[in-house]
Write a protein that holds these residues in place. Sequence first.
Motif: not given
Length: 80
Positions: A33-35, A50-53, A61-63, A77-80
């Motif tokens: 997903m791209l957002a 999983q998230m890629i910034n 705060n936005r992060l 699950n562990e979040v990365f």
Amino acid sequence: LQHVPEVSKIVGSFSMDQRREQVERFRNDVQIMLATDAGGESINLQFCNQMINYDIPWNPNRLEQRMGRIHRIGQKNEVF
């Protein structure tokens, strides 16, 4: 070389119904997903871990809000 055939996306111009539809596509049918920052508003991505910034916002705060979409109470699950 393999390509991702399809992605879901959320952008600011999407209605809440369109956003929910894209979340369901991501949950059930597509791997990515791209957002824009609109993806951090009123959606639950707890099924994802999983998230890629791509761009780090100047406001921490936005992060935190971005990461909060996937790092919620009940996350299995562990979040990365």
